[in-house]
Design a protein around this motif. Structure first.
Motif, PDB file in Angstrom:
ATOM      1  N   GLY A 144      67.577   1.302  36.419  1.00 10.92           N
ATOM      2  CA  GLY A 144      67.881   2.715  36.252  1.00 10.92           C
ATOM      3  C   GLY A 144      69.350   2.956  36.016  1.00 10.92           C
ATOM      4  O   GLY A 144      69.741   3.643  35.072  1.00 10.92           O
ATOM      5  N   VAL A 145      70.206   2.371  36.859  1.00 13.22           N
ATOM      6  CA  VAL A 145      71.644   2.638  36.747  1.00 13.22           C
ATOM      7  C   VAL A 145      72.526   1.397  36.887  1.00 13.22           C
ATOM      8  O   VAL A 145      73.605   1.348  36.299  1.00 13.22           O
ATOM      9  CB  VAL A 145      72.103   3.688  37.794  1.00 13.22           C
ATOM     10  CG1 VAL A 145      71.402   5.020  37.585  1.00 13.22           C
ATOM     11  CG2 VAL A 145      71.893   3.188  39.228  1.00 13.22           C
ATOM     12  N   ASN A 161      64.828   5.021  45.366  1.00 17.95           N
ATOM     13  CA  ASN A 161      65.325   4.539  46.661  1.00 17.95           C
ATOM     14  C   ASN A 161      66.548   3.630  46.464  1.00 17.95           C
ATOM     15  O   ASN A 161      66.685   2.600  47.131  1.00 17.95           O
ATOM     16  CB  ASN A 161      64.232   3.783  47.426  1.00 17.95           C
ATOM     17  CG  ASN A 161      63.081   4.681  47.823  1.00 17.95           C
ATOM     18  OD1 ASN A 161      63.284   5.802  48.277  1.00 17.95           O
ATOM     19  ND2 ASN A 161      61.854   4.200  47.622  1.00 17.95           N
ATOM     20  N   CYS A 162      67.425   4.036  45.558  1.00 15.68           N
ATOM     21  CA  CYS A 162      68.584   3.216  45.201  1.00 15.68           C
ATOM     22  C   CYS A 162      69.632   3.269  46.306  1.00 15.68           C
ATOM     23  O   CYS A 162      69.979   4.355  46.799  1.00 15.68           O
ATOM     24  CB  CYS A 162      69.179   3.713  43.879  1.00 15.68           C
ATOM     25  SG  CYS A 162      70.596   2.760  43.311  1.00 15.68           S
ATOM     26  N   HIS A 163      70.169   2.115  46.670  1.00 14.25           N
ATOM     27  CA  HIS A 163      71.148   2.062  47.763  1.00 14.25           C
ATOM     28  C   HIS A 163      72.463   2.733  47.380  1.00 14.25           C
ATOM     29  O   HIS A 163      73.292   3.033  48.242  1.00 14.25           O
ATOM     30  CB  HIS A 163      71.395   0.609  48.179  1.00 14.25           C
ATOM     31  CG  HIS A 163      72.065  -0.222  47.128  1.00 14.25           C
ATOM     32  ND1 HIS A 163      73.424  -0.356  47.053  1.00 14.25           N
ATOM     33  CD2 HIS A 163      71.547  -0.961  46.105  1.00 14.25           C
ATOM     34  CE1 HIS A 163      73.738  -1.139  46.041  1.00 14.25           C
ATOM     35  NE2 HIS A 163      72.619  -1.529  45.452  1.00 14.25           N
ATOM     36  N   SER A 175      68.439   7.228  39.947  1.00 17.23           N
ATOM     37  CA  SER A 175      68.087   5.928  39.381  1.00 17.23           C
ATOM     38  C   SER A 175      66.648   5.927  38.866  1.00 17.23           C
ATOM     39  O   SER A 175      66.353   5.356  37.808  1.00 17.23           O
ATOM     40  CB  SER A 175      68.277   4.809  40.422  1.00 17.23           C
ATOM     41  OG  SER A 175      67.250   4.827  41.405  1.00 17.23           O
ATOM     42  N   LYS A 176      65.761   6.596  39.602  1.00 14.57           N
ATOM     43  CA  LYS A 176      64.362   6.714  39.174  1.00 14.57           C
ATOM     44  C   LYS A 176      64.271   7.573  37.916  1.00 14.57           C
ATOM     45  O   LYS A 176      63.548   7.230  36.956  1.00 14.57           O
ATOM     46  CB  LYS A 176      63.532   7.339  40.295  1.00 14.57           C
ATOM     47  CG  LYS A 176      62.042   7.506  39.966  1.00 14.57           C
ATOM     48  CD  LYS A 176      61.351   6.149  39.893  1.00 14.57           C
ATOM     49  CE  LYS A 176      59.851   6.300  39.739  1.00 14.57           C
ATOM     50  NZ  LYS A 176      59.173   4.989  39.740  1.00 14.57           N
ATOM     51  N   GLN A 177      64.985   8.681  37.913  1.00 17.60           N
ATOM     52  CA  GLN A 177      64.936   9.599  36.774  1.00 17.60           C
ATOM     53  C   GLN A 177      65.442   8.934  35.498  1.00 17.60           C
ATOM     54  O   GLN A 177      64.840   9.078  34.426  1.00 17.60           O
ATOM     55  CB  GLN A 177      65.755  10.853  37.088  1.00 17.60           C
ATOM     56  CG  GLN A 177      65.192  11.692  38.234  1.00 17.60           C
ATOM     57  CD  GLN A 177      66.171  12.738  38.710  1.00 17.60           C
ATOM     58  OE1 GLN A 177      66.995  13.232  37.948  1.00 17.60           O
ATOM     59  NE2 GLN A 177      66.090  13.084  40.001  1.00 17.60           N
ATOM     60  N   LYS A 181      63.554   7.850  31.996  1.00 21.64           N
ATOM     61  CA  LYS A 181      64.076   8.313  30.711  1.00 21.64           C
ATOM     62  C   LYS A 181      64.212   7.148  29.733  1.00 21.64           C
ATOM     63  O   LYS A 181      63.877   7.267  28.550  1.00 21.64           O
ATOM     64  CB  LYS A 181      65.425   9.000  30.912  1.00 21.64           C
ATOM     65  CG  LYS A 181      65.946   9.699  29.656  1.00 21.64           C
ATOM     66  CD  LYS A 181      67.219  10.483  29.951  1.00 21.64           C
ATOM     67  CE  LYS A 181      67.709  11.192  28.686  1.00 21.64           C
ATOM     68  NZ  LYS A 181      68.954  11.960  28.932  1.00 21.64           N
ATOM     69  N   LYS A 182      64.684   6.011  30.225  1.00 26.82           N
ATOM     70  CA  LYS A 182      64.768   4.809  29.392  1.00 26.82           C
ATOM     71  C   LYS A 182      63.374   4.340  28.978  1.00 26.82           C
ATOM     72  O   LYS A 182      63.122   4.004  27.824  1.00 26.82           O
ATOM     73  CB  LYS A 182      65.458   3.673  30.151  1.00 26.82           C
ATOM     74  CG  LYS A 182      66.946   3.809  30.345  1.00 26.82           C
ATOM     75  CD  LYS A 182      67.472   2.569  31.071  1.00 26.82           C
ATOM     76  CE  LYS A 182      68.942   2.650  31.386  1.00 26.82           C
ATOM     77  NZ  LYS A 182      69.445   1.451  32.093  1.00 26.82           N
TER      78      LYS A 182
END
Length: 415
Positions: A144-145, A161-163, A175-177, A181-182
């Motif tokens: 995601g990022v 649930n990105c740290h 990060s999920k969004q 999108k990708k």
């Protein structure tokens, strides 16, 4: 068939240097290729820059700042780890309209973060029926990022649930969004991907994002005429070294934990403890050093600082008895006939043949790293290891070998 390589820079950073070397290899081997960057550093006339005037440079600097500001907003103004992630929500304002983009049949993207290429721009290029290849120099194309997942496994099922955000306790975080999108880019299945190692290819194939994608593994090339064995005594004199056995370590920034400098310090302390009466080791270090880290080194060292020219780098690699670090520098050292010691991680096993041209230590095991350094330094077969190092590069990573592999992918995409 017109091929265009695109990267944020042509010489700043490992991925940029790798892209530039691929560009040079393709040119030398008869491929019609150009290179387009935002931040041009070299004087190569065949490399085109998006920043052709002050106005364009300012606008593209603003897109870079906007991308970073968005990250700071989601990070609640925490600057730490700011450059360990990218959102890809802003791209260079004049990228899609550039003449070279419009003319290209195949566009091979390399490092595109920090305001060069946005997710929306990728979709627009696909709408124009551009054939796209992404060469992955890190993990960002299937996360995601982040650029490196470290111990995180969220990329296997779609991030969230990105740290980096909300203490890793928000399922539908940014990060999920951005992952979705990708993943939802129209015609994304037509994109081809190239990794620089089998390890990265295998990791990408396990990801939710690229599990069904067409992925090829092609190492980065190296100019074996520039990076070649040179006289070690002359090399040591150039860097004011003595005749002691020399260990070379290089990193853009020593404090970057991925570079493993802390483990090298531990390994050297182990070696020093075993050889207190026989202090016959010295270090040659290049890159950005921090005094508090360098003060921990138990042996004498020379700090070469940042080395910009490849000719000077070749002399740098010719000075040591062995080298310890990560892929770009490992390949350069091997090409200069210098055995390498490194942890067995990532794509290093593709370059280092254990006990043949170097030593692969157990990951994060300083004792084993120390054992490997001593084994190579004191090997009765050191000359053979040097020969094996050079042969490994000539047979697997030379410009003609890599250019042929890239050109084969270009050819199949143009049919």
């Amino acid at each position: 068939m017109k091929v265009l390589l695109v990267s944020t820079s042509d010489r700043k950073g490992g991925a940029a240097i790798a892209c530039y070397r691929i560009f040079q290899a393709l040119k030398k081997n008869g491929v019609e290729v150009d290179m387009l960057v935002r931040d041009k550093i070299s004087f190569d006339k065949d490399i085109y820059s998006l920043n052709t005037n002050v106005y364009q440079k300012i606008r593209n600097f603003i897109t870079f700042c906007m991308e970073r500001i968005c990250i700071l907003f989601y990070r609640k103004l925490k600057r730490k780890q700011l450059f360990e992630m990218s959102f890809d929500n802003f791209g260079a304002f004049n990228l899609l309209t550039h003449k070279k983009i419009q003319e290209a049949d195949i566009i091979n993207f390399h490092w595109t973060s920090q305001g060069l290429l946005s997710i929306n721009q990728i979709e627009k290029l696909l709408e124009q029926n551009k054939r796209l290849i992404f060469t992955m120099h890190d993990m960002h194309y299937f996360t995601g990022v982040c650029h490196y997942v470290q111990d995180c496994k969220n990329y296997l099922w779609g991030c969230g649930n990105c740290h980096f955000f909300s203490n890793g306790k928000k399922t539908n975080d940014i990060s999920k969004q951005l992952f979705l999108k990708k993943q939802n880019i129209k015609s994304r299945e037509s994109i081809r991907y190239i990794t620089c190692s089998n390890w990265l290819k295998d990791t990408a194939k396990k990801s939710q994002m690229l599990k069904n994608a067409k992925i090829y593994s092609i190492p980065n090339p190296i100019n074996t005429d520039t990076f070649r064995p040179l006289d070690k005594q002359k090399a040591k004199q150039k860097f004011s070294l003595t005749n002691k056995k020399t260990i070379l370590f290089g990193a853009a920034k020593f404090s970057d934990k991925r570079k493993g400098f802390e483990y090298l310090i531990e390994a050297l302390k182990i070696i020093h403890k075993k050889n207190k009466e026989n202090n016959n080791i010295q270090l040659l270090i290049f890159g950005q050093g921090e005094s508090q880290l360098l003060e921990k080194l138990p042996f004498d060292f020379k700090l070469a600082g940042y080395i910009s020219g490849e000719d000077k780098l070749a002399w740098l690699y010719s000075a040591p008895s062995l080298e310890d670090n990560l892929p770009n520098t490992v390949m350069e050292a091997l090409s200069c006939a210098v055995p390498c010691v490194a942890f067995d991680t990532g794509g290093l096993s593709q370059m280092i043949d254990h006990n043949q041209n170097g030593y692969l230590a157990q990951l994060k095991n300083s004792e084993d790293l120390a054992a490997g350094i001593l084994q190579v330094l004191n090997s009765d077969n050191y000359i053979t290891m040097c020969h094996n190092a050079r042969s490994k590069v000539e047979n697997n990573f030379s410009e003609p070998v890599i250019a042929m592999k890239y050109n084969e992918i270009f050819r199949t995409m143009s049919i």
